[in-house]
Design a protein around this motif. Structure first.
Motif, PDB file in Angstrom:
ATOM      1  N   LEU A  21       0.825  -1.206   0.000  1.00 38.42           N
ATOM      2  CA  LEU A  21       0.000   0.000   0.000  1.00 38.42           C
ATOM      3  C   LEU A  21       0.857   1.253   0.000  1.00 38.42           C
ATOM      4  CD1 LEU A  21      -2.705   1.429   0.132  1.00 38.42           C
ATOM      5  CD2 LEU A  21      -2.717   1.073   2.615  1.00 38.42           C
ATOM      6  N   LEU A  22       1.904   1.276   0.836  1.00 34.52           N
ATOM      7  CA  LEU A  22       2.788   2.444   0.868  1.00 34.52           C
ATOM      8  C   LEU A  22       3.473   2.651  -0.479  1.00 34.52           C
ATOM      9  CD1 LEU A  22       4.453   2.132   4.390  1.00 34.52           C
ATOM     10  CD2 LEU A  22       2.912   3.936   3.625  1.00 34.52           C
ATOM     11  N   ALA A  23       3.924   1.565  -1.091  1.00 35.74           N
ATOM     12  CA  ALA A  23       4.563   1.675  -2.401  1.00 35.74           C
ATOM     13  C   ALA A  23       3.591   2.247  -3.420  1.00 35.74           C
ATOM     14  CB  ALA A  23       5.072   0.307  -2.850  1.00 35.74           C
ATOM     15  N   SER A  24       2.347   1.803  -3.376  1.00 33.13           N
ATOM     16  CA  SER A  24       1.332   2.307  -4.303  1.00 33.13           C
ATOM     17  C   SER A  24       1.094   3.797  -4.100  1.00 33.13           C
ATOM     18  CB  SER A  24       0.030   1.531  -4.106  1.00 33.13           C
ATOM     19  OG  SER A  24      -1.022   2.106  -4.856  1.00 33.13           O
ATOM     20  N   LEU A  25       1.008   4.216  -2.854  1.00 29.22           N
ATOM     21  CA  LEU A  25       0.725   5.619  -2.554  1.00 29.22           C
ATOM     22  C   LEU A  25       1.857   6.546  -2.990  1.00 29.22           C
ATOM     23  CD1 LEU A  25      -0.854   5.185   1.000  1.00 29.22           C
ATOM     24  CD2 LEU A  25      -2.048   5.895  -1.078  1.00 29.22           C
ATOM     25  N   PHE A  26       3.089   6.088  -2.837  1.00 26.11           N
ATOM     26  CA  PHE A  26       4.232   6.954  -3.136  1.00 26.11           C
ATOM     27  C   PHE A  26       4.676   6.888  -4.601  1.00 26.11           C
ATOM     28  CE2 PHE A  26       5.028   6.598   1.530  1.00 26.11           C
ATOM     29  CZ  PHE A  26       4.888   7.950   1.807  1.00 26.11           C
ATOM     30  N   LEU A  27       4.021   6.043  -5.394  1.00 30.86           N
ATOM     31  CA  LEU A  27       4.380   5.966  -6.808  1.00 30.86           C
ATOM     32  C   LEU A  27       3.883   7.167  -7.604  1.00 30.86           C
ATOM     33  CD1 LEU A  27       3.974   2.248  -7.937  1.00 30.86           C
ATOM     34  CD2 LEU A  27       5.998   3.689  -8.170  1.00 30.86           C
ATOM     35  N   ASN A  28       2.854   7.847  -7.095  1.00 27.90           N
ATOM     36  CA  ASN A  28       2.270   8.981  -7.827  1.00 27.90           C
ATOM     37  C   ASN A  28       2.309  10.266  -6.987  1.00 27.90           C
ATOM     38  OD1 ASN A  28       1.390   7.641 -10.274  1.00 27.90           O
ATOM     39  ND2 ASN A  28      -0.100   6.592  -8.996  1.00 27.90           N
ATOM     40  N   PRO A  29       3.501  10.705  -6.584  1.00 31.74           N
ATOM     41  CA  PRO A  29       3.576  11.887  -5.716  1.00 31.74           C
ATOM     42  C   PRO A  29       3.181  13.186  -6.404  1.00 31.74           C
ATOM     43  CG  PRO A  29       5.756  11.258  -6.438  1.00 31.74           C
ATOM     44  CD  PRO A  29       4.824  10.180  -6.914  1.00 31.74           C
ATOM     45  N   THR A  30       3.227  13.212  -7.742  1.00 29.74           N
ATOM     46  CA  THR A  30       2.924  14.453  -8.455  1.00 29.74           C
ATOM     47  C   THR A  30       1.550  14.422  -9.110  1.00 29.74           C
ATOM     48  OG1 THR A  30       4.002  13.623 -10.475  1.00 29.74           O
ATOM     49  CG2 THR A  30       5.363  14.867  -8.929  1.00 29.74           C
ATOM     50  N   ALA A  31       0.701  13.470  -8.700  1.00 28.41           N
ATOM     51  CA  ALA A  31      -0.644  13.394  -9.274  1.00 28.41           C
ATOM     52  C   ALA A  31      -1.413  14.666  -8.952  1.00 28.41           C
ATOM     53  CB  ALA A  31      -1.380  12.189  -8.713  1.00 28.41           C
ATOM     54  N   PRO A  32      -2.306  15.110  -9.851  1.00 25.66           N
ATOM     55  CA  PRO A  32      -3.088  16.331  -9.592  1.00 25.66           C
ATOM     56  C   PRO A  32      -3.935  16.186  -8.345  1.00 25.66           C
ATOM     57  CG  PRO A  32      -3.978  15.106 -11.458  1.00 25.66           C
ATOM     58  CD  PRO A  32      -2.659  14.483 -11.133  1.00 25.66           C
ATOM     59  N   THR A  33      -3.941  17.230  -7.502  1.00 28.09           N
ATOM     60  CA  THR A  33      -4.691  17.181  -6.258  1.00 28.09           C
ATOM     61  C   THR A  33      -6.082  17.795  -6.376  1.00 28.09           C
ATOM     62  OG1 THR A  33      -3.639  19.252  -5.573  1.00 28.09           O
ATOM     63  CG2 THR A  33      -2.611  17.215  -4.829  1.00 28.09           C
ATOM     64  N   GLY A  34      -6.410  18.329  -7.527  1.00 27.59           N
ATOM     65  CA  GLY A  34      -7.734  18.899  -7.727  1.00 27.59           C
ATOM     66  C   GLY A  34      -8.728  17.840  -8.165  1.00 27.59           C
ATOM     67  N   ASP A  35      -9.948  18.288  -8.503  1.00 28.56           N
ATOM     68  CA  ASP A  35     -10.987  17.345  -8.922  1.00 28.56           C
ATOM     69  C   ASP A  35     -11.372  17.569 -10.388  1.00 28.56           C
ATOM     70  OD1 ASP A  35     -12.125  19.777  -8.581  1.00 28.56           O
ATOM     71  OD2 ASP A  35     -13.853  19.093  -7.434  1.00 28.56           O
ATOM     72  N   GLU A  36     -10.455  18.123 -11.161  1.00 25.94           N
ATOM     73  CA  GLU A  36     -10.710  18.372 -12.577  1.00 25.94           C
ATOM     74  C   GLU A  36     -10.420  17.105 -13.388  1.00 25.94           C
ATOM     75  OE1 GLU A  36     -11.851  19.456 -15.926  1.00 25.94           O
ATOM     76  OE2 GLU A  36     -12.003  20.974 -14.338  1.00 25.94           O
ATOM     77  N   PRO A  37     -11.444  16.473 -13.961  1.00 27.40           N
ATOM     78  CA  PRO A  37     -11.252  15.205 -14.680  1.00 27.40           C
ATOM     79  C   PRO A  37     -10.234  15.283 -15.807  1.00 27.40           C
ATOM     80  CG  PRO A  37     -13.584  15.600 -14.289  1.00 27.40           C
ATOM     81  CD  PRO A  37     -12.858  16.855 -13.905  1.00 27.40           C
ATOM     82  N   VAL A  38     -10.193  16.411 -16.534  1.00 23.90           N
ATOM     83  CA  VAL A  38      -9.261  16.536 -17.653  1.00 23.90           C
ATOM     84  C   VAL A  38      -7.817  16.457 -17.168  1.00 23.90           C
ATOM     85  CG1 VAL A  38      -8.432  18.043 -19.488  1.00 23.90           C
ATOM     86  CG2 VAL A  38     -10.890  17.857 -19.051  1.00 23.90           C
ATOM     87  N   LEU A  39      -7.520  17.142 -16.055  1.00 21.95           N
ATOM     88  CA  LEU A  39      -6.166  17.091 -15.507  1.00 21.95           C
ATOM     89  C   LEU A  39      -5.800  15.672 -15.106  1.00 21.95           C
ATOM     90  CD1 LEU A  39      -6.055  20.317 -13.282  1.00 21.95           C
ATOM     91  CD2 LEU A  39      -5.044  19.958 -15.546  1.00 21.95           C
ATOM     92  N   THR A  40      -6.759  14.984 -14.487  1.00 22.40           N
ATOM     93  CA  THR A  40      -6.524  13.605 -14.085  1.00 22.40           C
ATOM     94  C   THR A  40      -6.232  12.733 -15.295  1.00 22.40           C
ATOM     95  OG1 THR A  40      -7.996  13.844 -12.169  1.00 22.40           O
ATOM     96  CG2 THR A  40      -7.520  11.608 -12.916  1.00 22.40           C
ATOM     97  N   PHE A  41      -7.013  12.914 -16.337  1.00 23.42           N
ATOM     98  CA  PHE A  41      -6.844  12.087 -17.534  1.00 23.42           C
ATOM     99  C   PHE A  41      -5.475  12.309 -18.169  1.00 23.42           C
ATOM    100  CE2 PHE A  41      -7.267  11.511 -22.171  1.00 23.42           C
ATOM    101  CZ  PHE A  41      -7.541  10.148 -22.183  1.00 23.42           C
ATOM    102  N   PHE A  42      -5.066  13.573 -18.308  1.00 21.84           N
ATOM    103  CA  PHE A  42      -3.786  13.832 -18.959  1.00 21.84           C
ATOM    104  C   PHE A  42      -2.611  13.409 -18.069  1.00 21.84           C
ATOM    105  CE2 PHE A  42      -6.279  16.554 -21.807  1.00 21.84           C
ATOM    106  CZ  PHE A  42      -5.747  16.141 -23.011  1.00 21.84           C
ATOM    107  N   TYR A  43      -2.803  13.441 -16.757  1.00 18.16           N
ATOM    108  CA  TYR A  43      -1.766  12.904 -15.872  1.00 18.16           C
ATOM    109  C   TYR A  43      -1.626  11.400 -16.090  1.00 18.16           C
ATOM    110  CZ  TYR A  43       0.729  11.202 -11.831  1.00 18.16           C
ATOM    111  OH  TYR A  43       1.634  10.554 -11.030  1.00 18.16           O
ATOM    112  N   VAL A  44      -2.773  10.713 -16.151  1.00 22.28           N
ATOM    113  CA  VAL A  44      -2.763   9.270 -16.379  1.00 22.28           C
ATOM    114  C   VAL A  44      -2.138   8.950 -17.732  1.00 22.28           C
ATOM    115  CG1 VAL A  44      -4.217   7.233 -16.742  1.00 22.28           C
ATOM    116  CG2 VAL A  44      -4.726   8.803 -14.869  1.00 22.28           C
TER     117      VAL A  44
END
Length: 231
Positions: A21-44
Motif C-alpha cells: 500500500l505504501l509503495a502504491s501511494l508513493f508511486l504517484n507523488p505528483t498526481a493532480p490534487t484537484g478534482d478536474e477530470p481533464v487534468l486527471t486524464f492527462f496525468y494518467v
C-alpha cells in the motif's frame, strides 16, 4: 504448521499489505490534487505505466490484506472466547474495505487503458471514470475509520497486542473519519491530500501491528481480556 507458525504467516500478510500500500501511494507523488477530470486524464496518459503499477500494487495490497483480516478474526475469536464482541465487525469492515479498495482501482485503470489513444477518448467517459475514482475516497475513509476504531478497541482491551497500538488505531480512525466525511462535502486539493494521509497512517499502523505480531505471536500471550459486555 503449528499455531505459532500460522500466526506468523498471518502477521506477515499484514506487513506485506502495508508495504504494498505504501509503495502504491508513493508511486504517484505528483498526481493532480484537484478534482478536474481533464487534468486527471492527462496525468494518467503521461504516466500510464506508473499509474497502472500503482493500481496493481494497491489491488495486491487489498488481496493480501484479506488474509490479515482473517488472521485478526481468528485471534479475536479466541481472545473473546466465543462472545463475538469485536471480531465480527472487524472481519466485516476489513473485507468490505479490501473490496472497496479493489473496486476504486478499476476507474483509474480504465482511464489508463483509454489513454492509449487520446484521440478516441470520450469526454463524458473521462468525466465519469475520474469522478468515480474521486468519489470512492469518501467510503474508503469511513471504512478505514470503522476498521481502525473496532480493531483499536479490541487492542485497548488487550484482546490482541496492547493498548498503545489500539490508541494509534483510534488516531487512524479519526483521520479516516475526517477524510471520509470531507470527501462527501468538499472538493479540491484537501480531499486528495486527506485521502493520501489516511492511506499512509493506515499502512504504518497495520505494519507496526504486523511487526509486533511477528515478534511475539498472540498464542504466546497469557493475559485474558475482561468481559466485553456487561450482563
Amino acid at each position: 504448521m503449528n499455531e505459532r507458525a500460522w500466526e506468523r504467516a498471518g502477521a506477515a500478510s499484514g506487513l506485506v499489505a502495508a508495504v504494498l500500500l505504501l509503495a502504491s501511494l508513493f508511486l504517484n507523488p505528483t498526481a493532480p490534487t484537484g478534482d478536474e477530470p481533464v487534468l486527471t486524464f492527462f496525468y494518467v496518459a503521461g504516466n500510464r505505466a506508473t499509474v497502472v503499477l500503482a493500481a496493481l500494487l494497491a489491488t495486491l495490497a487489498a488481496v493480501v490484506f484479506l488474509w490479515f483480516v482473517g488472521h485478526l478474526r481468528h485471534l479475536l475469536q479466541r481472545a473473546e472466547g466465543g462472545a463475538e464482541a469485536f471480531s465480527p465487525v472487524v472481519f466485516a469492515a476489513g473485507v468490505v474495505l479490501s473490496t472497496m479498495t479493489m473496486l476504486s482501482m478499476l476507474p483509474v485503470t480504465a482511464l489508463a487503458s483509454m489513454s492509449r489513444d487520446i484521440s478516441t477518448a470520450s469526454g463524458s467517459a473521462v468525466f465519469v471514470l475520474s469522478e468515480l475514482h474521486r468519489l470512492a475516497l469518501g467510503p474508503l475513509g469511513l471504512l478505514v475509520a470503522l476498521f481502525a476504531a473496532t480493531t483499536g478497541a479490541a487492542m485497548v482491551r488487550r484482546e490482541v497486542l496492547g493498548p498503545w497500538v489500539g490508541w494509534f488505531g483510534f488516531a487512524v480512525a479519526a483521520i479516516g473519519l475526517i477524510a471520509g466525511v470531507t470527501a462527501f462535502y468538499a472538493s479540491g486539493p484537501f480531499v486528495t491530500i486527506a485521502a493520501m494521509v489516511t492511506g499512509i497512517v493506515f499502512a504504518v499502523w497495520i505494519g507496526d501491528a504486523a511487526v509486533l505480531m511477528l515478534y511475539r505471536p498472540e498464542v504466546d500471550r497469557v493475559e485474558v481480556p475482561g468481559t466485553a459486555f456487561a450482563h
